[in-house]
Design an enzyme around this catalytic site. Structure first.
Site, PDB file in Angstrom:
ATOM      1  N   THR A  47      14.849 -17.780  18.359  1.00 56.31           N
ATOM      2  CA  THR A  47      14.698 -16.587  19.206  1.00 56.31           C
ATOM      3  C   THR A  47      15.282 -16.825  20.591  1.00 56.31           C
ATOM      4  O   THR A  47      15.917 -15.939  21.167  1.00 56.31           O
ATOM      5  CB  THR A  47      13.211 -16.185  19.314  1.00 56.31           C
ATOM      6  OG1 THR A  47      12.716 -15.924  17.994  1.00 56.31           O
ATOM      7  CG2 THR A  47      13.024 -14.950  20.180  1.00 56.31           C
ATOM      8  N   CYS A  48      15.097 -18.018  21.101  1.00 51.45           N
ATOM      9  CA  CYS A  48      15.596 -18.349  22.434  1.00 51.45           C
ATOM     10  C   CYS A  48      17.120 -18.244  22.497  1.00 51.45           C
ATOM     11  O   CYS A  48      17.683 -17.734  23.460  1.00 51.45           O
ATOM     12  CB  CYS A  48      15.153 -19.755  22.822  1.00 51.45           C
ATOM     13  SG  CYS A  48      13.371 -20.021  22.676  1.00 51.45           S
ATOM     14  N   SER A  49      17.796 -18.732  21.462  1.00 51.17           N
ATOM     15  CA  SER A  49      19.254 -18.740  21.435  1.00 51.17           C
ATOM     16  C   SER A  49      19.857 -17.421  20.977  1.00 51.17           C
ATOM     17  O   SER A  49      20.950 -17.057  21.409  1.00 51.17           O
ATOM     18  CB  SER A  49      19.764 -19.854  20.514  1.00 51.17           C
ATOM     19  OG  SER A  49      19.492 -21.117  21.078  1.00 51.17           O
TER      20      SER A  49
END
EC number: 1.11.1.27
Length: 157
Positions: A47-49
């Site tokens: 999700t972060c990337s």
């Protein structure tokens, strides 16, 4: 947990720049500046990337146009990982700040234990900091990605 209206705690955050390693004193870094800060559980994670960091990259100019001096991404990773992740995400407009030992995140009261995934990490959140004081704090519920999105923070500025 830190709340709106409180000053950021004392701490150090590391940043690997083109000129080498910079160890930022939190009080000095935010003194006299307005910043948008968002934190992720880990660099290079799905999700972060795929969404969190890219949202801030895309909206960086619009966010800064609202009087924001800088945008910072914090993670309980080392500065080398944060630099590599920023480079991989074309995040030149974002200060990629490492909280390597998690002490700053612990001082904020925003840690979570991910067990075997990575141990103690940061909760996902976004905040606006004005001269060292938190003026907006959006902390995600576990496994959620709604209130810390760049679009939500931009709308609140």
């Amino acid at each position: 947990m830190i709340t709106t209206g409180q000053s950021l705690p004392v701490g150090q955050l590391a940043e690997l720049t083109a000129d080498g390693m910079v160890n930022h004193d939190v009080q000095s870094l935010f003194a006299g500046k307005k910043a948008v800060v968002f934190a992720v559980p880990g660099a290079f994670t799905p999700t972060c990337s795929a969404a969190h960091l890219p949202g801030y990259v895309v909206l960086a100019d619009e966010i800064k146009a609202k009087g924001v001096d800088f945008i910072a991404c914090i993670s309980v990773n080392d500065a080398f990982v944060m630099k590599a992740w920023g480079d991989a995400q074309n995040a030149a407009e974002i200060k990629m700040l490492a909280d390597g030992d998690g002490q700053f995140t612990q001082a904020l009261g925003l840690t979570m234990d991910t067990g075997a995934f990575g141990g103690v990490r940061s909760q996902r959140y976004a905040m606006v900091v004005d001269n060292g004081v938190v003026t907006l704090l959006n902390v995600e519920a576990p496994k959620a990605f709604e209130v810390s999105k760049a679009e939500v923070v931009l709308a609140a500025l």
